[in-house]
Structure formats: structure tokens, C-alpha cells
Design an enzyme around this catalytic site. Structure first.
Site, PDB file in Angstrom:
ATOM      1  N   SER A 239       0.835  -1.196   0.000  1.00 29.24           N
ATOM      2  CA  SER A 239       0.000   0.000   0.000  1.00 29.24           C
ATOM      3  C   SER A 239       0.868   1.244   0.000  1.00 29.24           C
ATOM      4  O   SER A 239       2.034   1.213   0.399  1.00 29.24           O
ATOM      5  CB  SER A 239      -0.904   0.023   1.234  1.00 29.24           C
ATOM      6  N   ASP A 240       0.277   2.356  -0.451  1.00 27.25           N
ATOM      7  CA  ASP A 240       0.893   3.644  -0.177  1.00 27.25           C
ATOM      8  C   ASP A 240       0.733   3.911   1.317  1.00 27.25           C
ATOM      9  O   ASP A 240      -0.035   3.240   2.011  1.00 27.25           O
ATOM     10  CB  ASP A 240       0.234   4.741  -1.013  1.00 27.25           C
ATOM     11  N   TRP A 241       1.443   4.915   1.813  1.00 24.36           N
ATOM     12  CA  TRP A 241       1.507   5.143   3.264  1.00 24.36           C
ATOM     13  C   TRP A 241       0.127   5.543   3.800  1.00 24.36           C
ATOM     14  O   TRP A 241      -0.433   6.552   3.407  1.00 24.36           O
ATOM     15  CB  TRP A 241       2.568   6.176   3.563  1.00 24.36           C
TER      16      TRP A 241
END
Length: 855
Positions: A239-241
């Protein structure tokens, strides 16, 4: 439970290898722990089995290590990706990737978070500078070469952001209202990932924040149906942050790794979901295996040595080479360039960027350079007589009030900078004190010693001495309630701002409070800033930021500044104006609202040009700039992008003729920002139509150079760029072969089209030429296709008078294929195609009755 030595003995291997084979030795709790990060930049490890934690870091434009872009102490700062794309040089990108890996290893980083291969859909997108192009082939081919280069050194690359993250405004909430199996998605936005995966096998792909067709990208069905099943991608999906949106659903569709840590949706929540049988054992084990494979594939770079910013000749040379090949010469009226700096030429350098160059965009791709050359110093070095080079600051170019200059400050211990004392609210005695050269406090996940999560404050103190008398500006960027005092008198205070973590990270203008204050020259003033902790929980489990910055700028009169620039320009032989945008204007986290330059900058350009014998404008930007107000006033224009720490040298080398410019635009530059020039104009950024923010890709495939009948609305077209050399094309030939070798990197079973053309350098200057091959579809087709579409490109160096036979290969299906969204497959648009390059064209008849899927 078996330990690592028992595992190694049973498998006949060393404790340091084949981490994926250890899956069966993991407990349930250990498996779950591997599926989320443990910190902002680290994944989990399992010490019992010798499985190491991995450090991940942004970006290909500068690998920072464990520090955020707000705390970065320095790294090799390479050109932005728009500059890299403008090189059109896959061989150079492969070598560039190797240098990125060298820097990653110096920071003990195992996975570089990049490249970013989202598409330039709209020229206002804040993160375009960090991506490559409006074209999926250019993006995919160049990014694949970078991935290959990085991974050839044992470091992993994580390609991002899957998919349709083409706007920053509300990026964590908006839905792209477009089916994942539409022609628009498959032929443009997903196509870039397809091109990359044909040529490279990144260790990971990062999902986007946004939703697509109603599904957040961290749990889009495309992860399984397209990436895994159709394209057979076997790497890790992360995932992105703080971009994970669920526990069970995300894992079941194939999101392997939640980042960062500590976990928000996994950990105990995932353990509970497993006990409730909401997550299958198959999905759990598959995710763990994919994470362990990433550990395996990065094993040559595993290290926990102390981070360092490695300055080496090869890295500096690469920073210069990529900038030199990526800078684009857009206008050269009457061959004003190159300049002869070996004579008695008087040169006026005008603009703040001549001494404070704009080298990087903003956000996670922002990199603090190891060193910076300035255009002023480089011009002086290149000139026969350095005293013939003059400099005038001109109008201010900042968007945010800059930090208080170090040379104006003195802390209470007598050193340049500030003193900061940290207090618990319950005590008058500081729990920690420190001196800082910069007037900045940043605490994101790591509090200063002695502080608790809430209920504290900190006091920044310094003495400032202004150089001039005037009503100067003092400003504060603070995440909490603050009070600013001068000589013990309160002059400014504000409550804690309404803000998001994204605002803090990427848009400091939203946190800025400023006030004018009359000051005498050379008189010391004691400045004290008291800031309270931000005791408001952040959304999505993000860490609460605690930060304060003390900012200052002396009074500046634009009218006087322009008059000074005009005076210097009038007595010079040539004026070189440095302008455009900075990392404060183009950044992750927000989009541009306009393509025009600030009005004061335009006035300065026009005023200087009106008195100059010759005028050159050097533009720093990632996105196109509307130059309508001044393009006819200047003689030469360079698009310098954000060119990295060697950018100034590259600019001066081109202006002085040491380097022959060879950059070509990888994105169309519109004349202006309106619906006739920008196809996405009315559908950008996201709007709320009553059910949350939505972006509609209503222009479909008719984006960028693919948009029909746009010649009158284009300032500079895709693929455009001038050279000091001239080139001639002839003897174009196209040959079709029935099959291809299994070893072909194109990984396609269709026929191969081999294209050959003679290219001659008809000038007396050696230089690079970018050979761009386009296809034009059959006339009167029942299926809409762009009037012209890039199908292949390469770059060649030619000596004066040299002729070279240039060969390129492309799958026939990449020429004729279109996505049939009803049948959910690719099929061929048959008929007579025109294959064109450099003014030459031949016809190619294509008949292919098959359909296909896969890469």
C-alpha cells in the site's frame, strides 16, 4: 518451535538464504507481523528465523534513507522524472538506475520507492514532475530500464502508483469514475504498467490512494484479475503510506504489505479476522510468500550499517549526464545559442534561481542535495572574464515565506541558529534542550527525549539582526497553538490550525501565519516562539505531527527590483533570466490552479527583454508553463525542469555550447489552460457530485498528443526539442517477420515489425538525435484511434556528416491492437497503417483475426 539453525540444517542452506522457504516455520502471529511495516520506513523481520527487516525509501530522484523529506540531511539529488523522460534514452536510464542503487546501498536501503509511472493527464497535476510522460510507451520503457538498473545491483524497485493517481487534490478520497476494463484505462493508464512489466520485473508495486470504479486501489479487483492472473506478476503488492482501507477485503484481493507501521488494519485486527475465518489461509500464506520473496530478491543489499550520503564521481557524472540530455531547447531565435563565453561577452544573470537554483519538486520525491552548483558560479567559471558576469536578484520567487536565514540569527549560546527548550505542560523545567542551526522543529513519530504523546510545549529562541531598515515579515508555520514574541512583546498568536497530515507534509502554505514588523538595520531583536503540542488524533491511524518553523523575509519592492534588473540588462550583451516554479509550487499533496507565472515575474521578464540586446529565459518546472505573455519578447527558451544538484552546470554547458541539447518533450505543452487546449480541463481535479469526490476521465483516449485537431492549441508538441545539429532521414523500410524468439524482451507471440531508417547528421556539430516512430491508423475506421501514435523510439549519437542505419522492432499487435471492452480482450484493427519517422513514411498492411490477453 524450530529455530533458524534447525531450519538451515533441514533445508541444506545457509541461514541467510531462501527466506521464502521459511514460510512453513512461521507461527500465525509471525506471519501476520510480516504483512505490515514496523516503522515509517521499515518492514518487519523475524529474528528467530533470521528473516531481516527491510528499509524502504523514496525515491529515484534522491534516496533519503530513514529520514522524511522534512528531515533530510542530504543525498544525491538527481533530476526530476520529467527531465529523465526528456532524455528518451533507455540505455542511459539503465545506467542511471545503477547509480540510484549505489546511493540506496549507502543509506542501507533495500527497496527504492519508485519510479512513479502515473500518466500526465492534466498539466495541473502536482506530482507530474515526479512522473514521466503523457505517453504510456515512453513512461513504461524508460521506467523499466531504471528498474532493471536498480535491481541489477541487488536493490529492489517498487513501481507506483497502481492505478489512475493522476491528481493530488483529495487523492485519498476521490473515485476515478472509469471502469478498469475500459479502453481509456487499458490503453493509457494501465498500459504504462503493462509496458513496464514486459521489460522488467520489479520486486514490488505500490497501490494508489484513490479509488477506481468504486474500489480503493489498495483493494481493487484488478490486483488479482489483472496483475496476478492476466499479467502473472509475482512480486509484492504494498500500500501507499496509510493507504490501506480494510483488513479482510484488502488481503483477500491481494494486498500483501500494509505500510507504514505500526499497523492500522492488520496486527491484532488481522488475527481476529483469521479466527473468524474472514481471511483464508491461502490468501494469508500467499501474501507472506510474496513479502518473503521481496526479502529474497533484495538479499545482496541487506545491511544495517550506518547511513551515509555518499558523494562519488560516478554519481555526480550521472547527475550531470541525465540533466544535460533532459534539458530541452524550446526556442532559439536567429540561433542566439550557443553563446561564446570565451570572448568579452557581458552577461546579465537575472532571477533568484541564478544563485538559489530550483533543483527538485516537492513532497516525498523532494531531495536535499549533497551540494549545489549555482548558475552564477558556473557562468563565472565558463567565462573568459568572470567580472563580465553580473547578477541581479530581481523579484522574489517564493510561494512560502522562507526560513529565517542562519547568518541573521544567533542563539543564546552565541552560535548561529536557535535554542529550543522542550517542556511538559505540568512543569516549568525543560525536559530537553538543544541547539539547531535551522529554526525548525519536526517531530513525526519520534518525540524528543522526555516528552509524552500529548500535553507538552516547546520554545524556540534566537536573536535576529536585519541587514536593512524596513517593515520586514516574520512568519510561523506551526501544527499547534503558538505565540510569537519580539523583545518580550507578543506580536502574533494563533490557535492550532485545522489541518491534515498531508497539509503538514506537503502544503506548508496552509500552516503559515505572517505579520509585518518594523525593524532597524543592524539592531538585534530577541525572537521567541512558543508552540503547543497538537493533541488532535490524525485520521487513518497516521502519526500526529508536531512542528514549528520560524520564517523571515526582508521588505522587498518589486518595482525597485525590476528597475535594478533593467539597468543591468541594458548595459549587457545578453540577459539570461532564471524563473519558473519551485518545489513550493509543484509538489505532492496538491495541484496547480494555473499554468501562468506570477504576475511580478512576467513583468520582470518583459521589462528586461525590452532593453536587452538578446534575452534567454531558463524555465524551472515539471508541468508546462503558459508563456503567452512573454514568449515573443525573448529570443531563447530552455526547459530546465527540476534538474538536480548538477543542473546548473548542465544549463551553462548547453548555453555555452559545450553540450549540444538533445532533450525532447515527453508531454504536450498547451498554449493556455482552457477546454480547447487541455482535454481534461473541465474534469480536473475531483468534484463532489453529491456522493463524494469524483474524477471523470471524460476525454477518454483523446488526451495529450492523441487529442484530435489540436495544432492551434499546442505551444510545443510532444516529442519536440531543438538541437545545435540538423538531421536528415531517408530510406525508411518496414519488414514483418512471422515470429519472434522466445528470448525477445517483448514477450509477445504476434508478428514482429522491424523498422530501419538512415539518419544523417547534416551539420558540423556532433549530437544526439531521438528517432521517434509513429503509426497512423487506417482511414474511416469504425473504431476510433489517435491520428498518430508513438510505437517505438531510440536515441543515437552522430558525428558531423555521419549516416547511420537505425533499427527498431515492435510487436505488430502493439501497432494495431485496441482493447475491446465488451469482449474484455485485445483485438486488431486491421487495414493499412502508415509508419512514419523524420518526414519519411511507408505503408504497412495488417491483418490479424486473433484476440489476446496477457502482457
Amino acid at each position: 518451535m524450530p529455530d533458524i539453525h534447525a531450519f538451515a540444517s533441514a533445508n541444506g542452506s545457509s541461514p541467510e538464504s531462501h527466506y521464502r522457504d521459511r514460510l512453513s516455520y512461521l507461527s500465525l502471529e509471525e506471519k501476520v507481523s510480516l504483512l505490515s511495516g514496523v516503522s515509517f520506513t521499515s518492514t518487519a523481520g523475524i529474528a528467530r528465523l533470521g528473516i531481516p527487516s527491510l528499509k524502504v525509501s523514496d525515491s529515484i530522484n534522491g534516496v533519503r534513507g530513514s529520514q522524511s523529506h522534512l528531515e533530510d540531511t542530504g543525498t544525491a539529488c538527481f533530476p526530476s522524472s520529467t527531465c529523465l523522460a526528456s532524455t528518451w534514452n533507455t540505455s542511459l536510464m539503465r545506467e542511471f538506475g545503477k547509480e540510484v542503487a549505489i546511493q540506496a546501498k549507502s543509506k542501507s536501503v533495500q527497496v527504492v520507492l519508485g519510479p512513479n509511472i502515473n500518466i500526465h493527464r492534466d498539466p495541473r497535476a502536482g506530482r507530474n514532475f515526479e512522473a514521466f510522460s503523457e505517453d504510456p510507451l515512453v513512461t513504461g520503457e524508460l521506467a523499466a530500464a531504471i528498474v532493471d538498473g536498480i535491481q541489477s545491483q541487488g536493490v529492489g524497485a517498487c513501481v507506483k502508483h497502481f492505478v489512475a493517481n493522476e491528481s493530488e487534490t483529495g487523492r485519498r478520497r476521490y473515485n476515478v469514475d472509469e471502469p478498469g476494463d475500459s479502453r481509456t484505462m487499458r490503453e493509457l493508464y494501465l498500459r504504462t504498467f503493462q509496458h513496464l512489466l514486459r521489460r522488467a520485473n520489479p520486486v514490488a508495486i505500490m497501490t494508489a490512494y484513490n479509488a477506481l470504479d468504486g474500489h480503493f486501489c489498495s483493494q481493487t479487483p484488478l490486483i488479482k484479475s489483472l496483475l496476478r492472473d492476466d499479467w502473472k506478476f509475482d512480486g509484492c503488492i504494498m500500500s501507499d503510506w496509510y493507504g490501506t482501507k480494510s483488513t479482510s477485503e484488502a488481503l483477500e484481493v491481494g494486498l500483501d504489505l500494509e505500510m507504514p507501521g505500526p499497523s492500522v488494519y492488520r496486527g491484532s485486527k488481522l488475527l481476529d479476522a483469521i479466527k473468524r475465518k474472514e481471511v483464508s489461509e491461502e490468501a494469508l500464506n500467499a501474501a507472506v510468500a510474496n513479502v518473503l520473496l521481496m526479502v529474497d530478491r533484495t538479499s545482496p543489499s541487506h545491511s544495517d550499517k550506518e547511513e551515509e550520503s555518499l558523494i562519488c564521481d560516478s554519481t555526480s557524472a550521472m547527475a550531470l549526464k541525465t540533466a544535460s540530455e533532459g534539458i530541452v531547447l524550446l526556442k532559439n531565435e536567429h540561433n542566439i545559442l550557443p553563446l561564446d563565453l570565451t570572448g568579452d561577452l557581458k552577461v546579465a544573470l537575472i532571477g533568484a534561481a541564478a544563485v538559489n537554483p530550483s533543483i527538485t519538486g516537492g513532497g516525498s520525491a523532494c531531495a536535499k542535495p549533497q551540494y549545489v552548483h549555482t548558475p552564477l558560479s558556473c557562468f563565472q567559471d565558463a567565462s573568459k572574464d568572470p567580472t563580465q558576469v553580473s547578477f541581479v536578484h530581481g523579484v522574489n520567487a517564493h510561494h512560502v515565506i522562507p526560513l529565517m536565514p542562519v547568518n541573521m540569527m544567533k542563539s543564546r549560546n552565541g552560535l548561529p541558529g536557535v535554542t529550543v527548550d522542550y517542556y511538559l505542560d505540568s512543569s516549568d523545567t525543560p525536559v530537553y534542550s538543544e541547539h539547531s542551526e535551522q529554526p525548525v522543529v519536526v517531530m513525526l513519530g519520534r518525540l524528543k527525549p522526555g516528552l509524552t504523546q500529548t500535553g507538552f510545549h516547546y520554545i524556540m529562541e534566537t536573536t535576529i539582526t536585519a541587514n536593512e531598515r524596513g517593515k520586514h515579515t516574520l512568519a510561523v508555520q506551526a501544527t499547534g497553538e503558538f505565540t510569537l514574541c519580539v523583545d518580550g512583546i507578543e506580536i502574533l498568536s494563533k490557535p492550532a490550525p485545522v489541518m491534515s497530515v498531508e497539509d503538514f507534509l506537503f502544503e506548508p502554505k496552509k500552516l503559515e501565519s505572517a505579520i509585518g514588523f518594523q525593524m532597524e538595520a543592524h539592531k538585534p531583536y530577541k525572537v521567541t516562539l512558543k508552540t503547543h503540542s497538537r493533541d488532535v488524533p490524525s485520521a487513518d491511524g497516521e502519526l500526529s505531527p508536531h512542528s514549528a518553523k520560524l520564517c523571515f523575509i526582508e521588505e522587498h519592492n518589486d518595482r525597485v527590483a525590476i528597475a535594478e534588473a533593467v539597468t543591468v540588462a541594458a548595459r549587457s550583451d545578453v540577459s539570461v533570466i532564471f524563473g519558473g516554479r519551485t518545489h513550493e509550487h509543484e509538489s505532492e499533496g496538491f495541484d496547480l490552479r494555473t499554468l501562468t507565472l506570477p504576475e511580478n515575474q512576467v513583468r520582470m521578464i518583459k521589462a528586461v527583454a525590452s532593453v536587452s540586446k538578446k534575452t534567454i529565459f531558463v524555465m524551472h518546472c515539471g508541468n508546462p508553463i503558459d508563456v503567452s505573455d512573454f514568449i515573443d519578447d525573448v529570443d531563447g527558451v530552455l526547459a530546465a525542469h527540476f534538474p538536480g544538484q548538477e543542473g546548473a552546470q548542465a544549463i551553462v554547458d548547453i548555453i555555452a555550447g559545450k553540450t549540444n541539447p538533445s532533450g525532447k518533450l515527453a508531454t504536450t505543452w498547451p498554449i493556455r489552460l482552457d477546454e480547447s487546449s487541455v482535454p481534461s480541463f473541465g474534469n480536473f481535479p475531483a468534484r463532489d457530485y453529491g456522493n463524494g469526490p469524483v474524477i471523470r476521465y471524460r476525454e477518454g483516449l483523446q488526451m495529450g498528443y492523441r487529442s484530435p485537431n489540436r495544432a492551434s492549441s499546442i505551444r510545443w508538441p510532444f516529442g519536440y526539442g531543438l538541437s545545435y545539429s540538423t538531421f536528415e532521414y531517408k530510406s525508411l523500410e518496414v519488414i514483418v517477420y512471422e515470429s519472434m524468439s522466445r528470448d525477445s524482451p517483448l514477450k509477445s507471440s504476434s508478428k514482429t515489425v522491424n523498422i530501419a531508417v538512415d539518419v544523417q547528421n547534416t551539420s558540423d556539430k556532433a549530437g544526439y538525435e531521438v528517432i521517434q516512430v509513429y503509426s497512423q491508423p487506417p482511414l474511416h475506421s469504425m473504431v476510433w484511434r489517435p491520428q498518430s501514435e508513438l510505437i517505438a523510439f531510440t536515441k543515437a549519437w552522430l558525428e558531423p556528416g555521419e549516416t547511420r542505419r537505425i533499427g527498431l522492432s515492435v510487436s505488430q499487435r502493439d501497432i494495431s491492437g485496441y482493447w475491446d471492452s465488451a469482449a474484455k480482450c485485445w483485438r486488431s484493427l486491421n487495414g493499412s497503417y502508415k509508419i512514419a519517422t523524420g518526414g519519411c513514411a511507408v505503408n504497412l498492411q495488417i491483418v490479424d483475426m486473433g484476440t489476446w490477453n496477457g502482457l
